[in-house]
Design an enzyme around this catalytic site. Sequence first.
Site, PDB file in Angstrom:
ATOM      1  N   SER A  62      39.626  45.828  31.335  1.00 54.07           N
ATOM      2  CA  SER A  62      40.900  46.518  31.555  1.00 54.07           C
ATOM      3  C   SER A  62      41.884  45.748  32.424  1.00 54.07           C
ATOM      4  O   SER A  62      43.026  46.194  32.602  1.00 54.07           O
ATOM      5  CB  SER A  62      40.647  47.891  32.182  1.00 54.07           C
ATOM      6  OG  SER A  62      39.815  48.681  31.366  1.00 54.07           O
ATOM      7  N   ILE A  64      42.111  45.461  35.527  1.00 54.87           N
ATOM      8  CA  ILE A  64      42.550  46.308  36.630  1.00 54.87           C
ATOM      9  C   ILE A  64      41.850  45.902  37.925  1.00 54.87           C
ATOM     10  O   ILE A  64      40.653  45.634  37.933  1.00 54.87           O
ATOM     11  CB  ILE A  64      42.202  47.791  36.335  1.00 54.87           C
ATOM     12  CG1 ILE A  64      42.848  48.256  35.028  1.00 54.87           C
ATOM     13  CG2 ILE A  64      42.627  48.681  37.500  1.00 54.87           C
ATOM     14  CD1 ILE A  64      44.331  48.189  34.993  1.00 54.87           C
ATOM     15  N   HIS A  66      40.860  47.807  40.867  1.00 53.68           N
ATOM     16  CA  HIS A  66      40.741  49.198  41.271  1.00 53.68           C
ATOM     17  C   HIS A  66      40.872  49.351  42.784  1.00 53.68           C
ATOM     18  O   HIS A  66      40.479  48.468  43.555  1.00 53.68           O
ATOM     19  CB  HIS A  66      39.390  49.756  40.823  1.00 53.68           C
ATOM     20  CG  HIS A  66      39.247  49.860  39.337  1.00 53.68           C
ATOM     21  ND1 HIS A  66      39.860  50.844  38.600  1.00 53.68           N
ATOM     22  CD2 HIS A  66      38.573  49.095  38.440  1.00 53.68           C
ATOM     23  CE1 HIS A  66      39.569  50.691  37.319  1.00 53.68           C
ATOM     24  NE2 HIS A  66      38.786  49.633  37.196  1.00 53.68           N
ATOM     25  N   VAL A 189      19.800  29.702  28.371  1.00 56.25           N
ATOM     26  CA  VAL A 189      18.504  29.769  29.038  1.00 56.25           C
ATOM     27  C   VAL A 189      17.592  30.700  28.241  1.00 56.25           C
ATOM     28  O   VAL A 189      17.951  31.846  27.961  1.00 56.25           O
ATOM     29  CB  VAL A 189      18.645  30.279  30.485  1.00 56.25           C
ATOM     30  CG1 VAL A 189      17.273  30.399  31.147  1.00 56.25           C
ATOM     31  CG2 VAL A 189      19.555  29.355  31.291  1.00 56.25           C
ATOM     32  N   SER A 354      32.406  47.798  35.777  1.00 59.30           N
ATOM     33  CA  SER A 354      33.560  48.231  36.559  1.00 59.30           C
ATOM     34  C   SER A 354      33.082  48.957  37.819  1.00 59.30           C
ATOM     35  O   SER A 354      32.186  49.806  37.732  1.00 59.30           O
ATOM     36  CB  SER A 354      34.422  49.175  35.719  1.00 59.30           C
ATOM     37  OG  SER A 354      35.534  49.628  36.449  1.00 59.30           O
ATOM     38  N   CYS A 416      53.851  27.564  20.316  1.00 56.93           N
ATOM     39  CA  CYS A 416      53.686  29.013  20.105  1.00 56.93           C
ATOM     40  C   CYS A 416      55.030  29.680  20.336  1.00 56.93           C
ATOM     41  O   CYS A 416      55.512  29.763  21.474  1.00 56.93           O
ATOM     42  CB  CYS A 416      52.627  29.572  21.061  1.00 56.93           C
ATOM     43  SG  CYS A 416      52.497  31.377  21.050  1.00 56.93           S
ATOM     44  N   CYS A 458      51.002  29.411  15.158  1.00 53.61           N
ATOM     45  CA  CYS A 458      50.719  28.228  15.975  1.00 53.61           C
ATOM     46  C   CYS A 458      49.329  27.633  15.786  1.00 53.61           C
ATOM     47  O   CYS A 458      49.077  26.501  16.212  1.00 53.61           O
ATOM     48  CB  CYS A 458      50.944  28.534  17.455  1.00 53.61           C
ATOM     49  SG  CYS A 458      49.854  29.801  18.132  1.00 53.61           S
TER      50      CYS A 458
END
Length: 511
Positions: A62, A64, A66, A189, A354, A416, A458
């Site tokens: 997200s 974010i 927090h 691994v 999160s 681009c 692009c």
Amino acid sequence: MCGAFSFFDAAGKGEVNMYDVVIIGAGVSGSAIARELSRYDANVCVLEKAEDVCCGTSKANSAIIHAGYDCEPGSLMAKLNVEGNAMMTELARDLDVPFERIGSLVVCTDEAARGGLEELLEKGKKNGVPDLRIIERDELVKMEPNISDEAVAALYAPSAGIVCPFTLNIALAENANVNGVEFRFNTEVFAIRKMGDHFELETGNGTIESKCVVNAAGVYADVFHNMLSSHPIHITPRKGEYYLLDKSAGAHVHHTIFMLPTKMGKGILVSPTVHGNLLVGPTATDQEDREGNNTTREGLADVAAKSALTVKNVPLRSVITSFAGLRAHEDHHEFIIREVPDCEGFIDVAGIESPGLSSCPAIGKMAADIVEKKYGFAKKEHFIATRKGVLNPAKLSMEERNELIRKSPAYGNIICRCETISEGEILDAIHRPLGAKSLDGIKRRTRAGMGRCQAGFCSPRVMEILAREVPGVTMENVTKAGGASKLIVGIDKDAYDTMPENAERAAKSAD
């Protein structure tokens, strides 16, 4: 000598017989730990199974930062969330990472549920979140004109922010690399063995030895932990699906808008991004597949329906792409950052879901402190604390931009169009520390391909630049994201080589 391979430290000092520390995983946690350990005189290596940093959870979230009001008071999540949030301003400045403290709003749409806001407010106060307060509808509508007509109040957290997760991860890794940490990509691994005072790691590129192993492997962290400990942990991949909207929709809201959270997380959010887009999501679906990051019709329909509960008229006609990411959900919903009690020298950094992105500076410091205190590494005299990102001509004055193009004409060649990214920026992305080797590597470093056309225009030009600039890469084996993700099948090499522009380029290279 480790297995059949010789390893050299990043400063070129000679053969490394055994690493002091191996970090498994080059996501934002592993890279933050690597940066913190690069402050010390130690041979540190990061092993990553993908072809680049930021290829797992860290690339699809997200974005974010927090505030820390919804973590359980007294938990490690709460502690590191608030600490990481406080560290982010200085870190973003030092590493040239886009970051804005826009604040967040947790919206209550039912007067009967107002107690949920009060509970979050009390949690936030206990966790040390600054300046939290509950605002009523009149103030909420002034702050967010597109808030739902059903909204009655909201918890306002001005310390919350938004960040570019790609740039943050890449910046941490680049800075660690400049300070001497080695990164080994395409190195998965498969097994770890404790061999007395050190570990042997079996990888796709031979056996690697290390005195200490830091397990920052995301949704695979439990797999490695359970290879060595008699006290198993369990991580469930939790999928979150998102919509990303065009920049024309970026100002639909001005803060990160959350629903009141549930046991499955913070619900569907609507938020601006640091690059001017609008992000809507995520869902929260538990699954067994650790690689299953596909979107679904049902998931995206859920995003559309639930986003409308807090924000009205979300312009979903402006969607330019959808994506999904996996969160490493530990059964007890808590970060695990510690030396494994029955396996000395093995440090878990597991269950980092999160607010993992928000917490990463504090996670890096905590894990590095555990390692440093155990092994007593000396601090370097000359640690490089800052890093400059890919030069963005759009941030220059017209006079400065013209002078840049005069000195480096590639900055005047736009590749681009959607994001106005020049060839000069792409060259910078390729040739800087831990440079890009694929289309996605270029995209995450420069945003070439992230605009409205989603690389439709692009891609061929970026592929040509990669084939020209990256050793061992040709048009036939340019990939989207490493591995088998090649974009060209059955190229007629003779026809390609004799095309006028390619023949001219080959002639110049020969000269």
